[in-house]
Scaffold this motif. Structure first.
Motif, PDB file in Angstrom:
ATOM      1  N   GLN A   1       0.828  -1.204   0.000  1.00  0.00           N
ATOM      2  CA  GLN A   1       0.000   0.000   0.000  1.00  0.00           C
ATOM      3  C   GLN A   1       0.867   1.261   0.000  1.00  0.00           C
ATOM      4  OE1 GLN A   1      -3.420   0.005  -0.299  1.00  0.00           O
ATOM      5  NE2 GLN A   1      -3.054   2.184  -0.692  1.00  0.00           N
ATOM      6  N   GLU A   2       1.955   1.227   0.818  1.00  0.00           N
ATOM      7  CA  GLU A   2       2.852   2.388   0.843  1.00  0.00           C
ATOM      8  C   GLU A   2       3.476   2.633  -0.522  1.00  0.00           C
ATOM      9  OE1 GLU A   2       4.515   2.455   5.454  1.00  0.00           O
ATOM     10  OE2 GLU A   2       5.347   1.002   4.029  1.00  0.00           O
TER      11      GLU A   2
ATOM     12  N   THR B   1       2.214   1.717  -3.401  1.00  0.00           N
ATOM     13  CA  THR B   1       1.159   2.182  -4.310  1.00  0.00           C
ATOM     14  C   THR B   1       0.857   3.652  -4.083  1.00  0.00           C
ATOM     15  OG1 THR B   1       0.175  -0.038  -4.386  1.00  0.00           O
ATOM     16  CG2 THR B   1      -1.224   1.822  -5.033  1.00  0.00           C
ATOM     17  N   ASP B   2       0.750   4.052  -2.788  1.00  0.00           N
ATOM     18  CA  ASP B   2       0.458   5.452  -2.472  1.00  0.00           C
ATOM     19  C   ASP B   2       1.571   6.373  -2.971  1.00  0.00           C
ATOM     20  OD1 ASP B   2      -1.850   4.631  -1.266  1.00  0.00           O
ATOM     21  OD2 ASP B   2      -1.075   4.755   0.796  1.00  0.00           O
TER      22      ASP B   2
ATOM     23  N   ARG C   1       1.406   6.662  -6.699  1.00  0.00           N
ATOM     24  CA  ARG C   1       0.265   7.460  -7.136  1.00  0.00           C
ATOM     25  C   ARG C   1       0.574   8.948  -6.979  1.00  0.00           C
ATOM     26  NH1 ARG C   1      -3.365   5.510  -4.001  1.00  0.00           N
ATOM     27  NH2 ARG C   1      -4.132   3.953  -5.485  1.00  0.00           N
ATOM     28  N   LYS C   2       1.162   9.311  -5.808  1.00  0.00           N
ATOM     29  CA  LYS C   2       1.496  10.716  -5.587  1.00  0.00           C
ATOM     30  C   LYS C   2       2.537  11.191  -6.597  1.00  0.00           C
ATOM     31  CE  LYS C   2       0.616  10.662  -0.580  1.00  0.00           C
ATOM     32  NZ  LYS C   2       1.241  10.773   0.759  1.00  0.00           N
TER      33      LYS C   2
END
Length: 516
Positions: A171-172, A174-175, A178-179
């Motif tokens: 998740q980290e 992916t985040d 994305r940013k």
């Protein structure tokens, strides 16, 4: 950290334990041969017979082969034959520019030399990666150590590790991506908009420049617009435009009596000088173009080679580009439609009269009547090598050959209108007008034979015993064989597709030698 260490030592080209501009330069040096080989292969892929040399004929054969798929396109999308020929000649000119010794072929050495100066290394290989690394905060004074490179990697790791548990979760990651993608997208969108605006600006500037270069005066309300076109004229001009290596033709325009003003537009394939006579005061405007812009060239960015006599300079429009409108030899046709549309849009009136033929001697306007040399005279040629020849009847149009030379016969076939004598001072043209030192093509051969500067053997080869200039445009069916005798200086000019053989050393030059 192990991966960063491996990357660092791949980038450290000189193995001195730090990244510097010297590493980028060393990587560039090592990558350059690949780029040079790519440029070299771009030329040598035309070597069809595997003789380690490339000729014009091979380039044309490959280009025609690669153009075959264009013939499968629908008629409305299919490029005109003329444009395909122009594209092919541009490829030929580009490849044969490497022919440094002008022997009609590009050798392996000649193909490699331009690659040495034109090749450029890739911007996405090791050189760029080194320069990217030197932009990191850890780089100081243009240097970056292994510790600094790994430290930058650790900073990136901890930035992604949002909860600081020394582990990166899916998740980290992916985040973070994305940013980063969002930020990159904003920058990319802004750059794309700037690029689009710049492209649109440059495109509009190009359109405006082309429109200005192709601008012609408006036709008056009372005028009749006359559009004339031909591939060539029947006669050669005694003067050239721009260069001794240009073949310039001559044609006549007879202005018929009348009071109606005439707006005359003339297009041709060959560079041409148009001789105006008759009621020339009727012509309010003369616009001319030809496809030719130089020796064996048709550069759309250059002015056409064209000129006129018998017309005031202030009534003549000479365009600064050769592609404003094109010639045609049949009407109606797609080419005639395109040219007529240009005239209608630019002059403000559509053509009232359109006259065209492949080859012409003269146009009469505004009727559009066309005359050719074949219609003006019929010539009987009799060649007899021995015995008695009795001719009964009118001998006015009979030409008797007694020698082996066919140059005059071929000149009459290629240029049935002969050579038109033109005063260079009377010509208003797109470039300087000067008399020919030697006439083009077979006319030049006839001229050299008449002056005794060359002779012809029974095989039809031309023997050169003194310094001469090659006639222009000895290409295709016009090509011949020259024999340069020992001690005679090599001629000036361009032999075209002719074969040139030199006595003594057995050297031969020119594409024509390959098939002889």
């Amino acid at each position: 950290m192990a991966q960063l260490r491996d990357e660092f030592f791949q980038l450290d080209a000189d193995r001195d334990g730090k990244l510097t501009e010297h590493d980028a330069a060393l990587h560039t040096l090592m990558e350059a041969p690949q780029a040079r080989i790519a440029s070299f292969m771009l030329v040598m892929r035309y070597d069809l017979d595997g003789d380690a040399a490339v000729t014009e004929d091979e380039v044309r054969q490959v280009t025609r082969y690669e153009q075959r798929s264009l013939q499968a396109q629908p008629m409305e999308n299919r490029p005109p034959i003329g444009r395909l020929e122009q594209d092919m000649e541009r490829v030929v000119k580009t490849i044969m520019a490497s022919d440094a010794d002008k022997d009609g072929k590009v050798s392996l050495v000649e193909a490699y030399k331009p690659a040495q100066t034109s090749a450029r290394p890739s911007n996405n290989g090791y050189p760029q990666r080194v320069r990217d690394a030197l932009t990191l905060d850890a780089a100081t004074s243009g240097e970056l150590s292994l510790a600094g490179y790994q430290a930058a990697g650790e900073v990136l790791f901890r930035t992604i590790d949002a909860d600081a548990d020394v582990k990166i979760s899916q998740q980290e990651l992916t985040d973070f991506r994305r940013k980063a993608a969002d930020a990159e997208n904003v920058v990319a969108r802004q750059k794309k908009l700037r690029d689009q605006a710049e492209i649109a600006r440059k495109k509009q500037e190009a359109i405006d420049a082309e429109r200005a270069a192709c601008a012609i005066p408006k036709a008056s309300d009372a005028s009749k617009v006359v559009l004339l076109s031909a591939y060539e004229t029947d006669a050669l001009s005694s003067v050239t435009i721009g260069s001794q290596d240009n073949e310039v033709r001559a044609g006549r325009i007879v202005v018929e009596p009348g009071s109606e003003p005439l707006y005359v537009v003339i297009a041709s394939y060959h560079p041409t000088i148009w001789q105006f006579s008759g009621a020339v005061q009727r012509v309010e405007r003369l616009v001319m173009t030809s496809l030719g812009t130089g020796p064996n060239a048709g550069d759309p960015r250059q002015p056409s080679l064209v000129g006129a006599t018998g017309m005031p300079r202030d009534r003549i429009t000479l365009l600064s580009r050769s592609n404003c409108f094109g010639y045609f030899s049949e009407a109606p046709s797609s080419a005639s439609f395109q040219t007529a549309a240009f005239i209608s849009n630019s002059a403000g009136k559509p053509p009232d009269v359109i006259a065209t033929r492949y080859s012409v001697a003269s146009f009469s306007i505004p009727s559009g009547t066309i005359e050719t040399a074949a219609e003006q005279r019929q010539k009987l040629v009799i060649r007899k090598s021995e015995g008695t020849l009795n001719i009964i009847g009118d001998l006015a149009n009979v030409l008797i050959r007694s020698g082996p030379s066919r140059a005059k016969e071929e000149m009459d076939r290629f240029f049935p209108g002969g050579v038109t004598e033109i005063d260079p001072n009377a010509v208003i043209a797109s470039a300087a007008v000067t008399p020919y030192e030697v006439l083009p093509s077979q006319a030049g051969l006839v001229q050299l034979l008449a002056k005794g500067r060359i002779t012809e053997n029974r095989a039809g080869e031309f023997i050169v015993r003194e310094k001469i200039r090659f006639p222009a445009q000895l290409t295709g069916a016009h090509s011949v064989t020259f024999l340069i005798m020992k001690g005679v200086p090599y001629p000036d000019g361009d032999p075209g597709h002719s074969c040139v053989m030199i006595e003594g050393n057995g050297e031969s030059k020119g594409a024509g030698c390959r098939s002889r």
